[in-house]
Design an enzyme around this catalytic site. Structure first.
Site, PDB file in Angstrom:
ATOM      1  N   TYR A 293       0.756  -1.228  -0.024  1.00 18.20           N
ATOM      2  CA  TYR A 293      -0.024   0.121  -0.137  1.00 18.20           C
ATOM      3  C   TYR A 293       0.865   1.288  -0.060  1.00 18.20           C
ATOM      4  O   TYR A 293       0.269   2.319  -0.193  1.00 18.20           O
ATOM      5  CB  TYR A 293      -1.074  -0.130   1.323  1.00 18.20           C
ATOM      6  CG  TYR A 293      -1.916  -1.137   1.114  1.00 18.20           C
ATOM      7  CD1 TYR A 293      -2.065  -2.088   0.244  1.00 18.20           C
ATOM      8  CD2 TYR A 293      -2.990  -1.142   2.200  1.00 18.20           C
ATOM      9  CE1 TYR A 293      -2.967  -3.133   0.098  1.00 18.20           C
ATOM     10  CE2 TYR A 293      -4.173  -2.054   2.108  1.00 18.20           C
ATOM     11  CZ  TYR A 293      -3.984  -3.005   0.934  1.00 18.20           C
ATOM     12  OH  TYR A 293      -4.894  -4.024   1.087  1.00 18.20           O
TER      13      TYR A 293
ATOM     14  N   LYS B 280       3.918 -15.269   3.332  1.00 14.43           N
ATOM     15  CA  LYS B 280       4.213 -16.202   2.324  1.00 14.43           C
ATOM     16  C   LYS B 280       5.622 -16.225   1.901  1.00 14.43           C
ATOM     17  O   LYS B 280       6.266 -16.015   0.826  1.00 14.43           O
ATOM     18  CB  LYS B 280       3.361 -15.286   0.961  1.00 14.43           C
ATOM     19  CG  LYS B 280       3.319 -16.144   0.034  1.00 14.43           C
ATOM     20  CD  LYS B 280       2.210 -17.413  -0.020  1.00 14.43           C
ATOM     21  CE  LYS B 280       1.932 -17.932  -1.307  1.00 14.43           C
ATOM     22  NZ  LYS B 280       1.100 -19.255  -0.984  1.00 14.43           N
TER      23      LYS B 280
ATOM     24  N   ASP C  53      -2.277 -18.358   2.488  1.00 11.48           N
ATOM     25  CA  ASP C  53      -3.324 -19.355   1.872  1.00 11.48           C
ATOM     26  C   ASP C  53      -3.919 -20.498   2.739  1.00 11.48           C
ATOM     27  O   ASP C  53      -5.197 -20.545   2.901  1.00 11.48           O
ATOM     28  CB  ASP C  53      -2.891 -19.796   0.648  1.00 11.48           C
ATOM     29  CG  ASP C  53      -1.595 -20.463   0.614  1.00 11.48           C
ATOM     30  OD1 ASP C  53      -0.927 -20.273   1.580  1.00 11.48           O
ATOM     31  OD2 ASP C  53      -0.946 -20.842  -0.570  1.00 11.48           O
TER      32      ASP C  53
ATOM     33  N   ASP D 243      -5.473  -6.960   5.479  1.00 12.10           N
ATOM     34  CA  ASP D 243      -6.610  -6.443   5.083  1.00 12.10           C
ATOM     35  C   ASP D 243      -7.647  -7.628   4.751  1.00 12.10           C
ATOM     36  O   ASP D 243      -8.904  -7.670   4.990  1.00 12.10           O
ATOM     37  CB  ASP D 243      -6.338  -5.641   3.792  1.00 12.10           C
ATOM     38  CG  ASP D 243      -7.502  -4.519   3.564  1.00 12.10           C
ATOM     39  OD1 ASP D 243      -8.374  -4.648   4.248  1.00 12.10           O
ATOM     40  OD2 ASP D 243      -7.139  -3.829   2.462  1.00 12.10           O
TER      41      ASP D 243
ATOM     42  N   ASP E 250     -11.102  -9.157   6.883  1.00 11.55           N
ATOM     43  CA  ASP E 250     -12.330  -8.993   6.294  1.00 11.55           C
ATOM     44  C   ASP E 250     -13.003 -10.573   6.321  1.00 11.55           C
ATOM     45  O   ASP E 250     -14.413 -10.624   6.558  1.00 11.55           O
ATOM     46  CB  ASP E 250     -12.480  -8.556   4.979  1.00 11.55           C
ATOM     47  CG  ASP E 250     -12.392  -7.116   4.846  1.00 11.55           C
ATOM     48  OD1 ASP E 250     -12.246  -6.358   5.901  1.00 11.55           O
ATOM     49  OD2 ASP E 250     -12.537  -6.384   3.889  1.00 11.55           O
TER      50      ASP E 250
END
Length: 367
Positions: free
Chosen positions: A136, A186, A218, A242, A246
């Site tokens: 970001y 990751k 994942d 993020d 959610d």
């Protein structure tokens, strides 16, 4: 007197922030709640979603109560001309690097989730997300032609100190809970993930009393919907946090149920400057209809009391009032089943205020 900058923003942010402010004024009438503009309104009037007056208000404030920013009309605009520019700049200006998102089942709402109710019993986890680095904020961030081909570039970058400070927040938080920390990365693909894991492992030496495990993102996403109960504190970089938070919000039945606190470096202990917001976004499809779920905004006000005002008592009062209102059958439209009646945003807030007025003993924290 403590000052709270109230930045309602766009869409349902206006409605749910008004609800949270009503609750905050009730438990803390001594606070000075000062409204500021962010999002579409100043963008259209002044050419920026984050005007200088708002920045100055936040510099004077002890905390920020935030609503939401975003409007689909600006989806194709450059970054600096989008409503979302406001929240990114707030994080950058005030070094708001650690986002805490508590995910806890509210008794009575187990049926609102798509998961089986038995998987949600006693669900209580917190996602700690780094919020000032990663994709970001990395540079370069642009779209340009390369060899005649339109190409978009985002840069994923993490530095050791950025990982260390958010990891410390997560380790310290785990010490106050069930002493289990799951670090998400990751590392099998990304260099940033390998550095992330290396730094977290090294820091674990300072916290031998906390159980540490690592999950690839994942796998973490799968485990959250397979059985979320073993999780205690999840530590993630910006983008993964993020997305995963959610996903975790839906375990509680609605995005409208999940509060958040984004803490910075200013202040110390339970007097840290922070920004407090629901994670539901501006939801333009239901804005102005009076049906938005204010739970997350109200619980964000509770987190504001806890982390920026050192006021656990009133934080817990707010949390218990929400739980009591739900227990008594209060539901907004997103939480009801077919055939059940729902309350408006204002009606639900009134039920919370009614619950606040009922005396009861405060024992511990709900969230």
């Amino acid at each position: 007197m403590s000052t709270v900058a109230v930045l309602a923003g766009d869409g349902i942010g206006l409605e749910v922030t008004a609800a949270a402010a009503r609750v905050l004024r009730t438990v803390r009438p001594d606070l000075d709640l000062v409204a500021g503009e962010v999002g579409v309104k100043p963008l259209e009037a002044q050419g920026t979603a984050y005007p200088a007056a708002t920045r100055e208000l936040c510099r004077r404030a002890d905390a920020i109560l935030f609503g939401a920013v975003g409007d689909p009309r600006y989806d194709s605009a450059p970054s600096a001309k989008r409503p979302e520019y406001a929240i990114l700049q707030l994080r950058k200006d005030f070094d708001l690097f650690a986002n805490l998102r508590p995910v806890k089942t509210i008794a009575g709402l187990e049926g609102a989730s798509s998961l089986k109710a038995e998987l949600l019993e006693d669900l209580d986890l917190v996602v700690v997300r780094e919020t000032t680095s990663g994709l970001y904020f990395g540079e370069p961030k642009e779209t340009r032609e390369i060899a005649g081909v339109e190409t978009a570039i985002d840069t994923l970058i993490y530095r050791r100190p950025e990982i260390e400070r958010v990891a410390r927040v997560a380790f310290e938080l785990a010490r106050t809970r069930r002493r289990r920390l799951t670090s998400i990365d990751k590392a099998n693909v990304l260099e940033s993930g390998r550095l992330w894991r290396k730094v977290v492992i090294e820091m674990h030496g300072e916290y031998p009393d906390v159980e540490l495990r690592h999950l690839l993102v994942d796998n973490a996403a799968m485990q959250l919907v397979r059985d979320p109960r073993p999780f205690d504190v999840l530590l993630t970089e910006n983008t993964f946090g993020d997305i995963l938070s959610d996903e975790a919000a839906m375990l509680t039945g609605s995005l409208g149920n999940l509060p958040s606190a984004t803490l910075g470096t200013r202040g110390e202990g339970k007097r840290r400057f922070g920004l407090y917001e629901p994670i539901s976004g501006s939801a333009p499809d239901i804005a102005g209809q009076g049906i938005a779920n204010p739970i997350a905004a109200i619980l964000s006000a509770a987190l504001l009391c806890r982390y920026s005002l050192d006021d656990d008592e009133n934080a817990t009062r707010i949390e218990r009032a929400v739980t009591d209102a739900v227990h008594e059958g209060a539901r907004t439209k997103d939480l009801v089943r077919a055939g059940e009646s729902s309350l408006t945003t204002e009606q639900f807030t009134t039920r919370v205020l009614t619950a606040l007025a009922e005396p009861r003993q405060i024992v511990g924290s709900v969230l």
